[in-house]
Design a protein around this motif. Sequence first.
Motif, PDB file in Angstrom:
ATOM      1  N   PHE A 158       9.897  -2.131   8.552  1.00 22.63           N
ATOM      2  CA  PHE A 158      11.299  -1.994   8.152  1.00 22.63           C
ATOM      3  C   PHE A 158      11.846  -0.590   8.348  1.00 22.63           C
ATOM      4  O   PHE A 158      11.114   0.398   8.311  1.00 22.63           O
ATOM      5  CB  PHE A 158      11.464  -2.350   6.670  1.00 22.63           C
ATOM      6  CG  PHE A 158      10.905  -3.696   6.327  1.00 22.63           C
ATOM      7  CD1 PHE A 158      11.459  -4.842   6.869  1.00 22.63           C
ATOM      8  CD2 PHE A 158       9.812  -3.817   5.479  1.00 22.63           C
ATOM      9  CE1 PHE A 158      10.943  -6.092   6.570  1.00 22.63           C
ATOM     10  CE2 PHE A 158       9.287  -5.067   5.173  1.00 22.63           C
ATOM     11  CZ  PHE A 158       9.850  -6.204   5.715  1.00 22.63           C
TER      12      PHE A 158
ATOM     13  N   ASN B 199       8.674  -0.490   1.931  1.00 23.88           N
ATOM     14  CA  ASN B 199       9.588  -1.627   2.032  1.00 23.88           C
ATOM     15  C   ASN B 199      10.626  -1.512   0.926  1.00 23.88           C
ATOM     16  O   ASN B 199      10.253  -1.564  -0.242  1.00 23.88           O
ATOM     17  CB  ASN B 199       8.780  -2.935   1.878  1.00 23.88           C
ATOM     18  CG  ASN B 199       9.635  -4.187   1.917  1.00 23.88           C
ATOM     19  OD1 ASN B 199      10.822  -4.133   2.185  1.00 23.88           O
ATOM     20  ND2 ASN B 199       9.011  -5.334   1.649  1.00 23.88           N
TER      21      ASN B 199
ATOM     22  N   TRP C 216      10.930  -3.138  -2.984  1.00 22.48           N
ATOM     23  CA  TRP C 216      10.992  -4.553  -2.611  1.00 22.48           C
ATOM     24  C   TRP C 216      11.668  -5.308  -3.758  1.00 22.48           C
ATOM     25  O   TRP C 216      11.220  -5.193  -4.914  1.00 22.48           O
ATOM     26  CB  TRP C 216       9.563  -5.054  -2.376  1.00 22.48           C
ATOM     27  CG  TRP C 216       9.446  -6.467  -1.927  1.00 22.48           C
ATOM     28  CD1 TRP C 216      10.147  -7.075  -0.929  1.00 22.48           C
ATOM     29  CD2 TRP C 216       8.557  -7.460  -2.467  1.00 22.48           C
ATOM     30  NE1 TRP C 216       9.744  -8.377  -0.802  1.00 22.48           N
ATOM     31  CE2 TRP C 216       8.765  -8.651  -1.734  1.00 22.48           C
ATOM     32  CE3 TRP C 216       7.607  -7.457  -3.476  1.00 22.48           C
ATOM     33  CZ2 TRP C 216       8.066  -9.810  -1.984  1.00 22.48           C
ATOM     34  CZ3 TRP C 216       6.896  -8.622  -3.721  1.00 22.48           C
ATOM     35  CH2 TRP C 216       7.128  -9.783  -2.983  1.00 22.48           C
TER      36      TRP C 216
ATOM     37  N   VAL D 276      13.878 -11.430   7.044  1.00 22.04           N
ATOM     38  CA  VAL D 276      12.575 -11.495   6.366  1.00 22.04           C
ATOM     39  C   VAL D 276      11.483 -10.764   7.162  1.00 22.04           C
ATOM     40  O   VAL D 276      11.520 -10.730   8.396  1.00 22.04           O
ATOM     41  CB  VAL D 276      12.172 -12.976   6.099  1.00 22.04           C
ATOM     42  CG1 VAL D 276      11.868 -13.730   7.381  1.00 22.04           C
ATOM     43  CG2 VAL D 276      11.014 -13.051   5.112  1.00 22.04           C
ATOM     44  N   GLY D 277      10.545 -10.170   6.423  1.00 18.87           N
ATOM     45  CA  GLY D 277       9.495  -9.359   7.039  1.00 18.87           C
ATOM     46  C   GLY D 277       8.397 -10.187   7.668  1.00 18.87           C
ATOM     47  O   GLY D 277       7.344 -10.403   7.073  1.00 18.87           O
TER      48      GLY D 277
ATOM     49  N   ARG E 206      18.497  -3.055   5.389  1.00 18.81           N
ATOM     50  CA  ARG E 206      17.101  -3.082   5.837  1.00 18.81           C
ATOM     51  C   ARG E 206      17.000  -3.951   7.078  1.00 18.81           C
ATOM     52  O   ARG E 206      17.438  -5.095   7.079  1.00 18.81           O
ATOM     53  CB  ARG E 206      16.191  -3.662   4.749  1.00 18.81           C
ATOM     54  CG  ARG E 206      14.722  -3.637   5.163  1.00 18.81           C
ATOM     55  CD  ARG E 206      13.839  -4.451   4.240  1.00 18.81           C
ATOM     56  NE  ARG E 206      13.799  -5.863   4.604  1.00 18.81           N
ATOM     57  CZ  ARG E 206      12.926  -6.738   4.106  1.00 18.81           C
ATOM     58  NH1 ARG E 206      12.038  -6.353   3.212  1.00 18.81           N
ATOM     59  NH2 ARG E 206      12.948  -8.008   4.475  1.00 18.81           N
TER      60      ARG E 206
ATOM     61  N   ILE F  28      16.488 -11.932   0.262  1.00 19.39           N
ATOM     62  CA  ILE F  28      15.822 -12.045   1.567  1.00 19.39           C
ATOM     63  C   ILE F  28      15.721 -13.513   1.979  1.00 19.39           C
ATOM     64  O   ILE F  28      16.019 -13.881   3.115  1.00 19.39           O
ATOM     65  CB  ILE F  28      14.429 -11.374   1.507  1.00 19.39           C
ATOM     66  CG1 ILE F  28      14.595  -9.876   1.207  1.00 19.39           C
ATOM     67  CG2 ILE F  28      13.663 -11.568   2.804  1.00 19.39           C
ATOM     68  CD1 ILE F  28      13.319  -9.151   0.852  1.00 19.39           C
TER      69      ILE F  28
ATOM     70  N   TYR G 156       1.057  -3.656   4.295  1.00 22.04           N
ATOM     71  CA  TYR G 156       1.276  -3.473   5.739  1.00 22.04           C
ATOM     72  C   TYR G 156       0.212  -2.583   6.375  1.00 22.04           C
ATOM     73  O   TYR G 156       0.505  -1.859   7.328  1.00 22.04           O
ATOM     74  CB  TYR G 156       2.684  -2.893   5.981  1.00 22.04           C
ATOM     75  CG  TYR G 156       3.771  -3.807   5.464  1.00 22.04           C
ATOM     76  CD1 TYR G 156       4.282  -4.815   6.270  1.00 22.04           C
ATOM     77  CD2 TYR G 156       4.252  -3.696   4.167  1.00 22.04           C
ATOM     78  CE1 TYR G 156       5.253  -5.686   5.806  1.00 22.04           C
ATOM     79  CE2 TYR G 156       5.219  -4.563   3.679  1.00 22.04           C
ATOM     80  CZ  TYR G 156       5.724  -5.558   4.504  1.00 22.04           C
ATOM     81  OH  TYR G 156       6.677  -6.423   4.032  1.00 22.04           O
TER      82      TYR G 156
ATOM     83  N   LYS H 227       0.581 -10.008   6.459  1.00 14.43           N
ATOM     84  CA  LYS H 227       1.158  -9.429   7.672  1.00 14.43           C
ATOM     85  C   LYS H 227       0.073  -9.015   8.655  1.00 14.43           C
ATOM     86  O   LYS H 227       0.142  -9.346   9.834  1.00 14.43           O
ATOM     87  CB  LYS H 227       2.025  -8.209   7.347  1.00 14.43           C
ATOM     88  CG  LYS H 227       2.733  -8.270   6.019  1.00 14.43           C
ATOM     89  CD  LYS H 227       4.016  -9.053   6.042  1.00 14.43           C
ATOM     90  CE  LYS H 227       4.468  -9.308   4.616  1.00 14.43           C
ATOM     91  NZ  LYS H 227       5.849  -9.633   4.456  1.00 14.43           N
TER      92      LYS H 227
HETATM   93  C1  LMR Z   1       9.837  -9.154   2.960  1.00 10.27           C
HETATM   94  O1  LMR Z   1      10.015  -8.160   2.243  1.00 10.27           O
HETATM   95  O2  LMR Z   1      10.679  -9.569   3.772  1.00 10.27           O
HETATM   96  C2  LMR Z   1       8.528  -9.890   2.877  1.00 10.27           C
HETATM   97  O3  LMR Z   1       7.667  -9.250   2.014  1.00 10.27           O
HETATM   98  C3  LMR Z   1       8.701 -11.323   2.594  1.00 10.27           C
HETATM   99  C4  LMR Z   1       9.084 -11.619   1.195  1.00 10.27           C
HETATM  100  O4  LMR Z   1       8.360 -12.397   0.559  1.00 10.27           O
HETATM  101  O5  LMR Z   1      10.110 -11.118   0.720  1.00 10.27           O
END
Ligand code: LMR
Length: 394
Positions: free
Chosen positions: A345, A180, A127, A33-34, A371, A13, A211, A243
């Motif tokens: 996402f 995620n 993740w 990136v989230g 994603r 990411i 989230y 977030k």
């Molecule tokens: C993501 O999944 O994009 C966020 O949680 C940022 C990260 O630290 O990866």
Amino acid sequence: MFETLKQQPADKILALMQLYKEDPRDTKIDLGVGVYKDATGLTPVMRAIKAAEHQLWETQDSKVYTGLAGDPAFGDAMIDLVLAGAVPRANIAAAATPGGTGACRQTFELIQMANPDARVFVSNPTWPNHISMLGYLGVEVVHYRYFDEETCGVDFDGLIADLKTAKKGDVVLLHGCCHNPTGANLNSAEWDEVIKVLLETGATPMIDIAYQGFGEGLDEDAAATRKVAAAVPECIIAASCSKNFGIYRERTGLLMVVSANAGAQALNQGTLAYLNRQNFSFPPDHGARLVTMILNDPALRADWQTELEVVRQSMLGLRSQLAAELQRFSGSDRFGFLAQHRGMFSRLGTSPEMVEKLRVEHGIYMVGDSRMNIAGLNAQTVPILAKAIVDAGI
Ligand code: LMR
């Protein structure tokens, strides 16, 4: 001595963030990136955060250390936000951590201390940093089926079958809401089934909730976490404020350990403080203090909730628009799942080659597993993305 070091694999990411930065095209679209972005592409400081910072600047007269577990008022406020009385406060040990990632990392160390043979069950996919941190610490990872590539929903039968192979002493990592990277989530009845399996196997649930407020609403998004915490004897919750309070760089999170009774709570509380001391001593305070101020001040809290709801609604609007545009360009309903997914996402469900093609030919950046950060879109870029997806033959 450092010549012995080996190049470490880049975080997928974060590497994508860098590639995006280096792309000179002004038509590029960042769905990597989230991070929430408003219609102008800005990640704003929320109004309530600004107001709390202003107040803090005027009133804070010392920056002396807090406690190893952070300011207890932060723990209380966050426990209430996440658990809302679902379990007795006396049974909950809590420690502030550097972000939700810090809470996950401390959890993995706690698991290792409690049971060096523990296996951690993670959804396939999860993740990437979950797996990376577990690998770094040498904790055994077991992948349970989660995403159904055909429907882009949850492979629930697969999930249940795999979770049944867990045993007491293992940990099952679940995403409290807004999964995620997929955006596909369990419904309430499915959570009940998961709880049944947890009780049958005796495995300990760990819920990562990063989230809250981005999916169905603040309380709705915490409903599963509350239900699990109330049903099982012990559970771990890693909560992030990055977030939903928009304070990414302040590194604000809380690790909660729900114990069977107040006696076990005292032992857990001491262990969390010890673990903080070993890794970074006192946790960061600034973001935690702002969150505490907001949650404890009715006016600030109301304003925060209003702004958070605007963020949530805007993501829902983008989801519907994207599904509709894809329907228009493709003439098929096969992307309808995008409107059903929740959170930041969605996994589009295409190959890394297609993802690369979108990046090279259209300047559209999404993570290699397809994603997309829905919050990286706006009303103008949605049709561009939809057309590119269909043109690429996805
Ligand atoms: C993501 O999944 O994009 C966020 O949680 C940022 C990260 O630290 O990866």
